[in-house]
Design a protein around this motif. Structure first.
Motif, PDB file in Angstrom:
ATOM      1  N   PRO B   8      37.158  -6.598 -12.711  1.00  0.00           N
ATOM      2  CA  PRO B   8      37.732  -7.772 -12.046  1.00  0.00           C
ATOM      3  C   PRO B   8      38.420  -7.379 -10.745  1.00  0.00           C
ATOM      4  N   SER B   9      38.839  -8.355  -9.981  1.00  0.00           N
ATOM      5  CA  SER B   9      39.576  -8.037  -8.756  1.00  0.00           C
ATOM      6  C   SER B   9      41.020  -7.667  -9.089  1.00  0.00           C
ATOM      7  N   HIS B  10      41.533  -8.240 -10.166  1.00  0.00           N
ATOM      8  CA  HIS B  10      42.879  -7.900 -10.633  1.00  0.00           C
ATOM      9  C   HIS B  10      42.848  -7.716 -12.142  1.00  0.00           C
ATOM     10  N   GLN B  11      43.576  -6.706 -12.600  1.00  0.00           N
ATOM     11  CA  GLN B  11      43.661  -6.434 -14.039  1.00  0.00           C
ATOM     12  C   GLN B  11      45.110  -6.090 -14.365  1.00  0.00           C
ATOM     13  N   VAL B  12      45.654  -6.845 -15.302  1.00  0.00           N
ATOM     14  CA  VAL B  12      47.014  -6.571 -15.768  1.00  0.00           C
ATOM     15  C   VAL B  12      46.915  -6.117 -17.216  1.00  0.00           C
ATOM     16  N   THR B  13      47.595  -5.035 -17.526  1.00  0.00           N
ATOM     17  CA  THR B  13      47.522  -4.513 -18.888  1.00  0.00           C
ATOM     18  C   THR B  13      48.866  -3.948 -19.304  1.00  0.00           C
ATOM     19  N   GLN B  14      49.018  -3.793 -20.588  1.00  0.00           N
ATOM     20  CA  GLN B  14      50.233  -3.186 -21.126  1.00  0.00           C
ATOM     21  C   GLN B  14      50.045  -1.672 -21.202  1.00  0.00           C
ATOM     22  N   MET B  15      51.113  -0.973 -21.003  1.00  0.00           N
ATOM     23  CA  MET B  15      51.096   0.489 -21.126  1.00  0.00           C
ATOM     24  C   MET B  15      50.532   0.898 -22.478  1.00  0.00           C
ATOM     25  N   GLY B  16      49.658   1.874 -22.459  1.00  0.00           N
ATOM     26  CA  GLY B  16      49.043   2.346 -23.687  1.00  0.00           C
ATOM     27  C   GLY B  16      47.716   1.689 -24.026  1.00  0.00           C
ATOM     28  N   GLN B  17      47.401   0.614 -23.341  1.00  0.00           N
ATOM     29  CA  GLN B  17      46.147  -0.083 -23.587  1.00  0.00           C
ATOM     30  C   GLN B  17      45.011   0.580 -22.818  1.00  0.00           C
ATOM     31  N   GLU B  18      43.812   0.330 -23.303  1.00  0.00           N
ATOM     32  CA  GLU B  18      42.605   0.815 -22.621  1.00  0.00           C
ATOM     33  C   GLU B  18      42.134  -0.230 -21.626  1.00  0.00           C
ATOM     34  N   VAL B  19      41.673   0.228 -20.489  1.00  0.00           N
ATOM     35  CA  VAL B  19      41.068  -0.679 -19.522  1.00  0.00           C
ATOM     36  C   VAL B  19      39.729  -0.112 -19.065  1.00  0.00           C
ATOM     37  N   ILE B  20      38.845  -1.000 -18.744  1.00  0.00           N
ATOM     38  CA  ILE B  20      37.555  -0.619 -18.173  1.00  0.00           C
ATOM     39  C   ILE B  20      37.372  -1.369 -16.865  1.00  0.00           C
ATOM     40  N   LEU B  21      37.175  -0.615 -15.819  1.00  0.00           N
ATOM     41  CA  LEU B  21      36.919  -1.198 -14.503  1.00  0.00           C
ATOM     42  C   LEU B  21      35.422  -1.082 -14.232  1.00  0.00           C
ATOM     43  N   ARG B  22      34.876  -2.155 -13.732  1.00  0.00           N
ATOM     44  CA  ARG B  22      33.425  -2.220 -13.596  1.00  0.00           C
ATOM     45  C   ARG B  22      32.983  -2.277 -12.147  1.00  0.00           C
ATOM     46  N   CYS B  23      31.841  -1.710 -11.917  1.00  0.00           N
ATOM     47  CA  CYS B  23      31.305  -1.616 -10.559  1.00  0.00           C
ATOM     48  C   CYS B  23      29.785  -1.736 -10.632  1.00  0.00           C
TER      49      CYS B  23
END
Lengths: 115, 116
Positions: B8-23
């Motif tokens: 996404p253009s913006h991603q908000v997450t909590q500390m300790g969580q996993e995130v995946i940024l896509r391209c």
């Protein structure tokens, strides 16, 4: 280690006046130097590069850059600024220690062109 | 001109969580990269990827980070357990090649990651 420095956080210039955005570099070996521009909400866009050859390199949107080995500089220039040139400009050097386009960027200079 | 797209253009997450940024890199490009920029700091190299494996990675790219090209079009950056200091703008880039004639990098518009 390779590095570039952009001494100015911001450059202000009036439309129609010449502009210069400064960059100095520190590399071991021959420098591969680049300028990228970032417009609001856009990714970095390639402007121009110096690999070898003429010290004056011409790029996109009327920009040019002058490679100066004795001063270890690669300043970006344009003879007549446009309001639409207002953006964030990054100088970069290719890191020769890696083989895969690892670029070392400067901190960026914000160019503001006023009507 | 072809573009690299990031979501996404913006991603908000909590500390300790996993995130995946896509391209989605440009279709005929062979080399892929992730860079990041912490607010007010330099754009920093994270990793380069070629032929389905990491070519080079920086000190920043520790075991919490991974990249993958799960199919023929997407290129992802995963952060397994996010930290506050991971908050940054993450840029994906691709290039057709790495020689001096075709090493121009094309960047996406970035994903702003905010870790709370």
């Amino acid at each position: 280690a390779q590095s570039v420095a952009q001494p100015e956080d911001q450059v202000n210039v009036a439309e129609g006046n010449p502009l210069t955005v400064k960059c100095t570099y520190s590399v071991s070996g021959n420098p591969y130097l680049f300028w990228y521009v970032q417009y609001p909400n856009r990714g970095l866009q390639f402007l121009l590069k110096y690999i070898t050859g003429d010290n004056l390199v011409k790029g996109s949107y009327g920009f040019e850059a002058e490679f100066n080995k004795s001063q270890t500089s690669f300043h970006l220039k344009k003879p007549s600024a446009l309001v639409s040139d207002s953006a964030l400009y990054f100088c970069a050097v290719r890191d020769h220690s890696g083989g895969y386009n690892k670029l070392i960027f400067g901190a960026g200079t914000r160019l503001a062109v006023h009507p | 001109e072809p573009e690299v797209t990031q979501t996404p253009s913006h991603q908000v997450t909590q500390m300790g969580q996993e995130v995946i940024l896509r391209c989605v890199p440009i279709s005929n490009h062979l080399y892929f990269y992730w860079y990041r920029q912490i607010l007010g700091q330099k754009v920093e190299f994270l990793v380069s990827f070629y032929n389905n494996e990491i070519s080079e990675k920086s000190e920043i790219f520790d075991d919490q980070f991974s990249v993958e090209r799960p199919d023929g079009s997407n290129f992802t950056l995963k952060i397994r357990s996010t930290k506050l200091e991971d908050s940054a703008m993450y840029f994906c880039a691709s290039s057709e090649g790495i020689s001096t004639t075709n090493e121009k990098l094309f960047f996406g518009s970035g994903t702003q990651l905010s870790v709370l």
